[in-house]
Write an enzyme that holds these catalytic residues in place. Structure first.
Site, PDB file in Angstrom:
ATOM      1  N   HIS A  76      -1.035   3.261  -9.624  1.00 55.13           N
ATOM      2  CA  HIS A  76      -0.617   2.540  -8.425  1.00 55.13           C
ATOM      3  C   HIS A  76       0.544   3.276  -7.783  1.00 55.13           C
ATOM      4  O   HIS A  76       1.406   3.801  -8.487  1.00 55.13           O
ATOM      5  CB  HIS A  76      -0.192   1.099  -8.777  1.00 55.13           C
ATOM      6  CG  HIS A  76      -0.190   0.211  -7.592  1.00 55.13           C
ATOM      7  ND1 HIS A  76       0.869   0.143  -6.727  1.00 55.13           N
ATOM      8  CD2 HIS A  76      -1.139  -0.617  -7.098  1.00 55.13           C
ATOM      9  CE1 HIS A  76       0.571  -0.702  -5.762  1.00 55.13           C
ATOM     10  NE2 HIS A  76      -0.644  -1.176  -5.954  1.00 55.13           N
ATOM     11  N   ASP A 130      -7.180  -4.199  -9.980  1.00 55.17           N
ATOM     12  CA  ASP A 130      -8.636  -4.105  -9.965  1.00 55.17           C
ATOM     13  C   ASP A 130      -9.253  -3.926 -11.348  1.00 55.17           C
ATOM     14  O   ASP A 130     -10.467  -3.986 -11.487  1.00 55.17           O
ATOM     15  CB  ASP A 130      -9.064  -2.910  -9.092  1.00 55.17           C
ATOM     16  CG  ASP A 130      -8.751  -3.146  -7.624  1.00 55.17           C
ATOM     17  OD1 ASP A 130      -8.886  -4.300  -7.186  1.00 55.17           O
ATOM     18  OD2 ASP A 130      -8.371  -2.190  -6.941  1.00 55.17           O
TER      19      ASP A 130
END
Ligand code: ACO
Length: 428
Positions: A305, A362
Site C-alpha cells: 500500500h 483487498d
C-alpha cells in the site's frame, strides 16, 4: 506560521508550512513557480497534497484510519453504513431524527427509471460489471437534467441521495442481466445492505430473506471501504469535479479509476490468484518467488500500500470478519487457509519485510464476498458501492472549497525541441 526555505541558484523563497489538525504538515508551494520558475516533479503524487481535507485521516505508520475523527474499528463495530455515509457527507454523526430523515429520503430514490433497463441490455452478458456500472452511473445524469448544476447545493444534495439510493439497484440489475434473471425491484422496508442482497439474490419464484450474519458482514465491508483519503479513485472524482462536471460524471470517473488492478480491481485478482494457488495444490512458494523476481511483472495481489507501511487496519478487521463469517455460515473455504499461509510466508520473507509490504484491504475481502454468494467479477463493484459516500463527500468538499481550482498539473517536457515541418515527399 512556520516556513520552509527553497534555494535555487541565487534565488531563495520562503514558503508557508500548513499544519493539519493531526500529525501532517505540508509546504504550500503555490508561489514556487511564480517566484523561482521552478515547479515540482512528484511521480504518483506521493509527496503532494492537492487540497486540505476533513473527511478521513490516515496514519500509515501507526495503521490508523478515522472518518471525521472516529476510528474505523468503532464505526465498523457499531455503526450502520448509512450512518457512516451521513457522517462522511455532513461531518457529524446523525441523531435519531436526522438518520431517520436521511434514510427515508435515500430509500425514496431506490427505483431506477424503467427505460434504464435497456441500457443494461445493450451490453454483452459477459461485460465486466465495472464497465456497466460506470456507464450506468454516467447515464443517470441524463435522467435528471434539472439537478446537475454543481454550484447549486440543492441539486448536489438530491444527486448525492439519488446516487446512494440507485447504485445498489444498478449493481443488482446489472448482475441480474448478466445471469439472465428477471430484475428484482427494491423492497423499501429493508435496510440498505438487506435491500441490496434481496435484489441480487431473490427470484420472482423464490424470495431471498437475507441472513443477519450476511447482512452484518456486508455492512462492515461497506463501512471499511467508505473513504480513504486522496486515493486514486477519489482523486479522479475530484479532478473531474474540478472542471465543474456534474457529480454523476465525476463518480463515473471514480468507478473507472477504481477498476484497475493496482486499485480496487485487486480484490478480484486476489481471489483469482488464490484459486490458481489452490489449483496448483496450495503451494504458495512458487508465487512468492515470482512476486520477488523483478523481471516478472507478477505481484502478490492484495499486498502493499502506498500509505500503510506497517499494517492496514481495514485488512486486520476483514481478516477477523472472514474467519467469523465463514464459521457462522458453516463454510470451510480452502482459500482462507491458503490466504493465511500466503500471509505467513510473505511476512517472514526479507523481500516483503524490507519493502514493508503487508496485506491490504483487498486481501481478505474477496473471501467474504465469496461466502456471501457473489461471483468473483462482482467484487470490485461491491468496493465501489462502499466507496461511494467517500467520493461524494470529497466531491462536495472540493465544490464547496473557495480555493478549489481546476486540476491542471505541470509537466517536465522532455520531447523534441522546435523543428520544421518536413513535407511527406521529403521524409526518409
Ligand atoms: N508484490 C510484489 N512486490 C511488490 C508488491 C506486491 N504486491 N507491491 C509492491 N511491490 C514492490 C515493488 O516491486 C517495488 O519494489 P522495488 O523497490 O524493488 O522496485 C516496491 O515494492 C515498492 O512498490 P511500488 O509499486 O513503488 O509502491 P506503490 O506505493 O507505488 O504501489 C501498490 C502500491 C500499487 C498498492 C502496490 O503495492 C501493488 O501493486 N500492490 C498489488 C496490487 C494491490 O493489492 N492493490 C490494492 C491496493 S489497496 C487499494 O487500492 C484499495
Amino acid at each position: 506560521m512556520s516556513e520552509a526555505t527553497i534555494r535555487y541558484g541565487d534565488r531563495e523563497v520562503k514558503l508557508p508550512v500548513i499544519k493539519g489538525s493531526e500529525t501532517e504538515s505540508g509546504v504550500d508551494i503555490s508561489r514556487l513557480a511564480a517566484e523561482t520558475g521552478l515547479f515540482t516533479l512528484d511521480r504518483g503524487f506521493g509527496n503532494t497534497a492537492e487540497s486540505e481535507s476533513s473527511v478521513s485521516f490516515i496514519d500509515g505508520e501507526a495503521g490508523i484510519l478515522r472518518y471525521r475523527g472516529y476510528p474505523i474499528e468503532q464505526l465498523a463495530q457499531q455503526a450502520t453504513f448509512l450512518e457512516v455515509a451521513y457522517l462522511l457527507l455532513y461531518g457529524e454523526l446523525p441523531n435519531r431524527h436526522e438518520l431517520d430523515a436521511f434514510t427515508g429520503s435515500v430509500t425514496r430514490h431506490t427505483l431506477l427509471r424503467e427505460d434504464m433497463k435497456h441500457l443494461f441490455e445493450a451490453f454483452p452478458h459477459n461485460a465486466h460489471p465495472m464497465q456497466i456500472l460506470a456507464s450506468a452511473t454516467s447515464a443517470l445524469a441524463t435522467y435528471y437534467p434539472d439537478a446537475l448544476d454543481p454550484r447549486d447545493p440543492k441539486s448536489v444534495e438530491v444527486s448525492c441521495r439519488r446516487l446512494l439510493a440507485k447504485m445498489p439497484t444498478m449493481i443488482a440489475w446489472l448482475y441480474k442481466y448478466r445471469v439472465h434473471q428477471p430484475y428484482i425491484y427494491p423492497h423499501n422496508d429493508l435496510d440498505y445492505p438487506s435491500n441490496f442482497l434481496y435484489m441480487v439474490h431473490s427470484l420472482p419464484t423464490e424470495e431471498y430473506i437475507p441472513d443477519p450474519v450476511v447482512v452484518a458482514a456486508l455492512n462492515v465491508l461497506l463501512i471499511l471501504h467508505a473513504d480513504h483519503g486522496q486515493n486514486c479513485s477519489a482523486t479522479a472524482v475530484k479532478l473531474v469535479g474540478s472542471g465543474e462536471a456534474n457529480i454523476f460524471s465525476s463518480v463515473a470517473a471514480g468507478v473507472l479509476a477504481l477498476s484497475g488492478p493496482r486499485h480496487g480491481g485487486a480484490n478480484q485478482e486476489v481471489l483469482e490468484m488464490l484459486e490458481t494457488m489452490e489449483a496448483a495444490g496450495g503451494d504458495v512458494s512458487y508465487f512468492i518467488e515470482r512476486a520477488k523476481d523483478r523481471s516478472d511483472p507478477f505481484r502478490l495481489m492484495g499486498f502493499g500500500h502506498r500509505i500503510y507501511k506497517n499494517f492496514d487496519p481495514r485488512a486486520q478487521i476483514i481478516k477477523r470478519a472472514a474467519e467469523d463469517v465463514l464459521a457462522k455460515l458453516g463454510i470451510d473455504d480452502p482459500l482462507l487457509n491458503i490466504a493465511f499461509e500466503l500471509e505467513r510466508v510473505a511476512l517472514s520473507d526479507d523481500y516483503f519485510i524490507e519493502r514493508r509490504l503487508y496485506p491490504n484491504v483487498d486481501f481478505y475481502s474477496g473471501i467474504i464476498y465469496r461466502a456471501l454468494g457473489f461471483p468473483t467479477d462482482m467484487f470490485t463493484v461491491l468496493f465501489a458501492l462502499g466507496r461511494l459516500p467517500g467520493w461524494l463527500a470529497q466531491w462536495k468538499e472540493g465544490a464547496e472549497d473557495p480555493h478549489t481550482r481546476i486540476f491542471r498539473p505541470q509537466q517536465v517536457y522532455v520531447g523534441p525541441t522546435a523543428r520544421d515541418f518536413v513535407p511527406i515527399s521529403q521524409r526518409p
